[in-house]
Design a protein around this motif. Structure first.
Motif, PDB file in Angstrom:
ATOM      1  N   SER A  88      -5.010  -6.322   0.053  1.00  0.00           N
ATOM      2  CA  SER A  88      -5.404  -7.728  -0.015  1.00  0.00           C
ATOM      3  C   SER A  88      -4.324  -8.603  -0.639  1.00  0.00           C
ATOM      4  O   SER A  88      -4.428  -9.826  -0.636  1.00  0.00           O
ATOM      5  CB  SER A  88      -6.702  -7.865  -0.834  1.00  0.00           C
ATOM      6  N   GLU A  89      -3.276  -7.978  -1.201  1.00  0.00           N
ATOM      7  CA  GLU A  89      -2.241  -8.747  -1.873  1.00  0.00           C
ATOM      8  C   GLU A  89      -1.042  -9.013  -0.983  1.00  0.00           C
ATOM      9  O   GLU A  89       0.023  -9.392  -1.446  1.00  0.00           O
ATOM     10  CB  GLU A  89      -1.804  -8.019  -3.149  1.00  0.00           C
ATOM     11  N   GLY A  90      -1.174  -8.774   0.316  1.00  0.00           N
ATOM     12  CA  GLY A  90      -0.135  -9.203   1.232  1.00  0.00           C
ATOM     13  C   GLY A  90       0.774  -8.132   1.772  1.00  0.00           C
ATOM     14  O   GLY A  90       1.619  -8.421   2.605  1.00  0.00           O
ATOM     15  N   ALA A  91       0.668  -6.891   1.334  1.00  0.00           N
ATOM     16  CA  ALA A  91       1.484  -5.820   1.886  1.00  0.00           C
ATOM     17  C   ALA A  91       0.776  -5.247   3.114  1.00  0.00           C
ATOM     18  O   ALA A  91      -0.271  -4.613   2.996  1.00  0.00           O
ATOM     19  CB  ALA A  91       1.733  -4.730   0.846  1.00  0.00           C
ATOM     20  N   ALA A  92       1.344  -5.482   4.288  1.00  0.00           N
ATOM     21  CA  ALA A  92       0.681  -5.063   5.522  1.00  0.00           C
ATOM     22  C   ALA A  92       0.769  -3.558   5.745  1.00  0.00           C
ATOM     23  O   ALA A  92      -0.001  -3.000   6.523  1.00  0.00           O
ATOM     24  CB  ALA A  92       1.299  -5.801   6.714  1.00  0.00           C
ATOM     25  N   TYR A  93       1.714  -2.889   5.061  1.00  0.00           N
ATOM     26  CA  TYR A  93       1.911  -1.457   5.252  1.00  0.00           C
ATOM     27  C   TYR A  93       2.070  -0.771   3.900  1.00  0.00           C
ATOM     28  O   TYR A  93       2.462  -1.378   2.908  1.00  0.00           O
ATOM     29  CB  TYR A  93       3.178  -1.190   6.089  1.00  0.00           C
ATOM     30  N   ARG A  94       1.760   0.495   3.898  1.00  0.00           N
ATOM     31  CA  ARG A  94       2.128   1.343   2.771  1.00  0.00           C
ATOM     32  C   ARG A  94       2.988   2.464   3.331  1.00  0.00           C
ATOM     33  O   ARG A  94       2.841   2.871   4.487  1.00  0.00           O
ATOM     34  CB  ARG A  94       0.885   1.907   2.075  1.00  0.00           C
ATOM     35  N   PRO A 105       9.019 -11.084   8.102  1.00  0.00           N
ATOM     36  CA  PRO A 105       8.839  -9.624   8.179  1.00  0.00           C
ATOM     37  C   PRO A 105       7.694  -9.162   7.291  1.00  0.00           C
ATOM     38  O   PRO A 105       7.470  -9.729   6.215  1.00  0.00           O
ATOM     39  CB  PRO A 105      10.187  -9.085   7.677  1.00  0.00           C
ATOM     40  N   PRO A 106       6.941  -8.162   7.711  1.00  0.00           N
ATOM     41  CA  PRO A 106       5.818  -7.674   6.897  1.00  0.00           C
ATOM     42  C   PRO A 106       6.316  -6.934   5.659  1.00  0.00           C
ATOM     43  O   PRO A 106       7.399  -6.357   5.647  1.00  0.00           O
ATOM     44  CB  PRO A 106       5.088  -6.723   7.848  1.00  0.00           C
ATOM     45  N   LYS A 107       5.498  -6.951   4.619  1.00  0.00           N
ATOM     46  CA  LYS A 107       5.828  -6.230   3.393  1.00  0.00           C
ATOM     47  C   LYS A 107       5.332  -4.790   3.492  1.00  0.00           C
ATOM     48  O   LYS A 107       4.298  -4.510   4.099  1.00  0.00           O
ATOM     49  CB  LYS A 107       5.189  -6.908   2.176  1.00  0.00           C
ATOM     50  N   ILE A 108       6.074  -3.907   2.852  1.00  0.00           N
ATOM     51  CA  ILE A 108       5.705  -2.492   2.793  1.00  0.00           C
ATOM     52  C   ILE A 108       5.642  -2.092   1.318  1.00  0.00           C
ATOM     53  O   ILE A 108       6.629  -2.222   0.593  1.00  0.00           O
ATOM     54  CB  ILE A 108       6.741  -1.610   3.524  1.00  0.00           C
ATOM     55  N   ARG A 109       4.480  -1.631   0.882  1.00  0.00           N
ATOM     56  CA  ARG A 109       4.331  -1.163  -0.499  1.00  0.00           C
ATOM     57  C   ARG A 109       4.625   0.343  -0.507  1.00  0.00           C
ATOM     58  O   ARG A 109       4.001   1.120   0.230  1.00  0.00           O
ATOM     59  CB  ARG A 109       2.919  -1.431  -1.007  1.00  0.00           C
ATOM     60  N   ALA A 157       9.184  -3.319   0.057  1.00  0.00           N
ATOM     61  CA  ALA A 157      10.286  -3.278   1.017  1.00  0.00           C
ATOM     62  C   ALA A 157       9.946  -4.112   2.250  1.00  0.00           C
ATOM     63  O   ALA A 157       8.779  -4.459   2.484  1.00  0.00           O
ATOM     64  CB  ALA A 157      10.576  -1.834   1.432  1.00  0.00           C
ATOM     65  N   SER A 158      10.969  -4.410   3.032  1.00  0.00           N
ATOM     66  CA  SER A 158      10.775  -5.083   4.319  1.00  0.00           C
ATOM     67  C   SER A 158      11.706  -4.438   5.333  1.00  0.00           C
ATOM     68  O   SER A 158      12.770  -3.913   4.968  1.00  0.00           O
ATOM     69  CB  SER A 158      11.069  -6.589   4.208  1.00  0.00           C
ATOM     70  N   PRO A 159      11.342  -4.428   6.626  1.00  0.00           N
ATOM     71  CA  PRO A 159      12.165  -3.742   7.635  1.00  0.00           C
ATOM     72  C   PRO A 159      13.562  -4.348   7.725  1.00  0.00           C
ATOM     73  O   PRO A 159      13.729  -5.566   7.686  1.00  0.00           O
ATOM     74  CB  PRO A 159      11.375  -3.940   8.932  1.00  0.00           C
TER      75      PRO A 159
END
Length: 806
Positions: A135-141, A102-106, A90-92
């Motif tokens: 490490s795969e680019g999702a800045a948030y969980r 926008p940062p990615k959210i897993r 997801a993204s915000p």
């Protein structure tokens, strides 16, 4: 001494690490306390923090510090896809693109999901998130708290009948442009050619047209009443209340004196727009009899006691939270609460006893609030007035209604306002002059005319009284140490302030920022251009430099109003945030039933704040799109007509022009400007011809010809008739990006197709609209870089017409 300080003073890395571990919850004071810094050490700390902000290492939101571009713990996000392992990404939903991608959210999916948390690709959801070392680019969980909107399995569009009895659906959503659906004869549902319909997708395949079945006929586009339905359905704004909510509303009974003070003898009055259907706030003022407050006033604001009827966890409450707010269109209102509540039991109609939550405020002779007290009351409105009616009475033109009210009620109200205005002027909130237009409809639902209502002291009186009441509510809840939902408005970012400074330099206007950023700095600039040709331009650019207001359980102040604490309290009929503040006041002051449950914590309020901020923006976008469609309908039969307007937006795609008489926005594609290259000068908000130096700038008054109107999309396309002014050589075609090199952007402007078509004897506008480029940045009348301009809702009784919508 210096050496000793060097030993104890924290390093820059230590300061940044402390901010990183406490994002958004600490400021200078907390850092000083953490590291034991005092006196001169604090001066050095402020210097280091200023350097870190200038470098972009940290960011400031109100008085709190955080890492730049860090998401809050609770966020509304769009689920955009899945990764290689099948997990949702997801993204915000809300993101300032000037800060980068926008940062990615897993999204973590637990084995046992709670009801309402099952999400999929295309859904919009409320997430609880935390930083990730992915490490795969999702800045948030994150995890799903609740799904707000499910992916659309239904398409809204215009039905076009074919000779065989079946038809095609032409979607109204620009994102689905060109993706027509096939409608079989048996699935047309009796729809006629040109009907606005809702279609369920029944089959989709990798080749050919997908198929659909008409679920609902929404009306013919020959009637403007279908225009608001487009926005309602396109944004999935709930229209029907649940049967349980309707049963609760019908079962509700009028409030009695039980648990209330009897204020029915106090002559409170309501002052609203002439077309208002609900009246949720009433006011009263009188001179303070206290000899220690000579020249002071007692000001009372009474607000409908919605919390008495809409109890936490009830069906009415669930429906209200899902809506978040009422949505206002020229032809209808989609209310947050059923009419039995909003237009009846909670409408402060004259002569009827009504429950209310009132705040009585003591105002000193300098206009400052000395004290306040809240009461749960039973009241009876003495009169229902509109703004023009109240103002006319004060100006010496009373009517049969206002004549008897003039001396005992209206004059004391205006005397109190005159006193309050002194403190307001001293506070010096942001004072943008941006007239707001209103669409008036004929009885048949078609557009009659567009007007700009006059701003009266009656409007300002109600606004200032409401602001005082909102501040009192926030102060009371802070005093009781109760969590609450604030109305917050962040100060402009450093980048936007820098861009504004660069722009003002081109007008030789100083903007010397020293110390803290205050609204008064912007007001000084606005004062310098009052009455000058550049006034609309400067107001527009200052507007675009501002952030957007939102709801938050974290208080970082209201920059536009220049207030340290502010909460929405005065419209619980149409805003869920106000209802939550009412409940908190009932709990904190022990005022009886309907109070905020003990289970509501800072965390749950943060979730609600994020959700209703999203529904507010949804409403504003729907209202704006409907206005665009109505005006496009209004102008559709005037193709070829000439209008005067003002350049309201400058992008690489072309110029947006706002017409003077209707406020309609349309695009002049860059390729139609002439036969030379045009550079996009971001600093000066202009397009500049490389050969001639002709400049088309934000705020310029221009003449345009209407070339095309697309009512369903709410889009207009213009041909520019005015010549550009000549730009000074050596400055055109570039923009400054921070302190780096000047970057140049160019776009080839081809010969205007309408000019060439006229040579061949064809009428303007006969060429295909799909090639005009009008859809590239016309989605909401702004370029992508101007998203911060959102929000002229005009429904707020304070701060009307400003981007931050107080």
């Amino acid at each position: 001494m210096a050496k000793q300080r060097d030993k104890v003073f924290p390093s820059r890395d230590a300061i940044v690490a402390f901010i990183r571990t406490n994002p958004g919850s600490i400021g200078t004071r907390e850092i000083a306390r953490e590291f034991g810094l005092k006196n001169a050490d604090r001066v050095e700390l402020k210097r280091i923090l200023r350097e870190l902000r200038d470098e972009g290492t940290i960011a400031k939101r109100g008085r709190k510090l955080r890492e730049p571009a860090v998401l809050p713990p609770t966020v509304v996000a769009d689920i955009t896809g899945r990764d290689n392992d099948g997990e949702l990404i997801a993204s915000p939903t809300e993101w300032d693109e000037q800060t980068g991608d926008p940062p990615k959210i897993r999204i973590h999916i637990p084995r046992r999901s709670q009801p309402g948390t099952s999400a999929g690709v295309g859904d919009r959801a409320l997430l609880r998130i935390e930083k990730s070392d992915d490490s795969e680019g999702a800045a948030y969980r994150g995890r799903v708290i609740r799904v707000i909107d499910h992916a659309k399995a239904r398409v809204l569009g215009i039905f076009r009948r074919l000779p065989d009895g079946g038809g095609r659906l032409v979607p109204v959503d620009k994102k689905q442009a060109g993706r027509e659906l096939n409608i079989a004869k048996a699935d047309t549902g009796g729809a006629e050619d040109g009907d606005l319909v809702s279609v369920d997708i029944v089959r989709s395949r990798g080749y050919g047209l997908a198929s659909g079945k008409i679920r609902e006929r929404l009306g013919s586009l020959a009637s403007e009443k279908a225009v608001s339905l487009i926005a309602i359905h396109a944004h999935e704004i709930p229209q029907a209340f649940s049967p349980a909510a309707l049963r609760e509303a019908e079962a509700a009974t009028p409030a009695t004196l039980a648990g209330r003070e009897d204020w029915r003898a106090l002559p409170l009055i309501t002052i609203d727009p002439p077309d208002a259907k609900d009246h949720d706030d009433a006011v009263h003022a009188e001179a303070d009899p206290d000899p220690n407050n000579k020249g002071g006033h007692l000001v009372t604001v009474a607000i409908a006691d919605v919390a008495f009827y809409v109890r936490p966890g009830s069906a009415l409450d669930r429906d209200a939270l899902m809506r978040g707010n009422s949505v206002y269109f020229p032809d209808r209102v989609v209310p947050m609460l059923p009419e039995r509540i909003s237009n009846d039991l909670c409408s402060l109609v004259p002569g009827e006893p009504r429950g209310a939550l009132a705040v009585r405020m003591v105002i000193a002779n300098d206009g400052r609030k000395r004290s306040h007290r809240f009461h749960r009351i039973l009241m009876r409105s003495a009169a229902k007035l509109n703004y023009a009616q109240a103002q006319a009475a004060i100006d010496g033109r009373p009517d049969d209604t206002t004549g008897p009210l003039l001396d005992p009620i209206l004059k004391p109200l205006y005397a109190a306002y005159a006193t309050i205005k002194r403190a307001r002027d001293e506070r010096d909130p942001l004072d943008l002059d941006l007239p707001e237009r209103k669409i008036l409809l004929k009885p048949d639902g078609t557009v009659d005319r567009v007007i700009t209502p006059e701003r009266l002291d009656a409007h300002r009186l109600i606004e200032e009284f409401m602001i005082l009441a909102n501040v009192a509510a926030a102060e009371m809840l802070e005093k009781k140490a109760l969590p609450l939902i604030y109305r917050v408005h962040d100060e402009p970012t450093l980048e936007k302030v820098h861009n504004l400074q660069e722009f003002l330099k081109t007008l030789d206007l100083p903007f010397a920022k020293s110390g803290a950023l205050r609204p008064s700095l912007f007001n000084r600039v606005l004062d310098q251009v009052k009455g000058h040709d550049s006034e609309p331009l400067v107001n527009e650019v200052v507007l675009r430099s501002q952030a957007q207001a939102e709801y938050s359980a974290e208080n970082y102040g209201h920059f536009g109003l220049n207030l340290r604490r502010y909460a929405h309290f005065t419209s619980p009929i149409r805003r869920y945030a106000d209802l939550m503040v009412h409940r908190a006041l009932l709990r904190g002051l022990g005022l009886g039933d309907g109070a905020l449950p003990e289970t509501e914590t800072l965390e749950t309020l943060s979730e609600i704040a994020a959700q209703i901020s999203a529904t507010e923006r949804r409403a504003m976008k729907a209202e704006r799109e409907t206005a665009d469609r109505l005006i496009a309908h209004f102008l559709a039969d005037r193709i070829g007509a000439t209008f005067q307007g003002r350049i309201s937006g400058v992008t690489r795609a072309g110029l947006f022009v706002k017409l003077t008489d209707t406020g309609a926005d349309g695009l002049v594609p860059i390729r139609t400007l002439g036969t030379e290259y045009f550079n996009y000068d971001e600093t000066r908000h202009a397009l500049v011809g490389t050969r001639s130096g002709a400049m088309h700038r934000l705020g310029d008054v221009v003449d345009v010809r209407l070339v095309e109107a697309a009512p369903v999309a709410g889009a207009l396309r213009f041909e520019l008739l005015s010549e550009g002014r000549i730009a000074p050589r050596g400055r055109q075609g570039s923009r400054t990006t921070g302190d780096g090199p000047r970057v140049q952007f160019s776009a080839r402007a081809k010969a205007h197709p309408d000019r060439s078509s006229r040579k061949k004897g064809r009428k303007p506008g006969n060429h295909k609209s799909g090639k005009s480029g009008k859809g590239k940045s016309h989605k909401d009348g702004k370029s992508r870089k101007d998203k911060s301009k959102q929000g002229k809702s005009g429904k707020s009784k304070s701060g009307k017409g400003k981007s931050w919508t107080a």
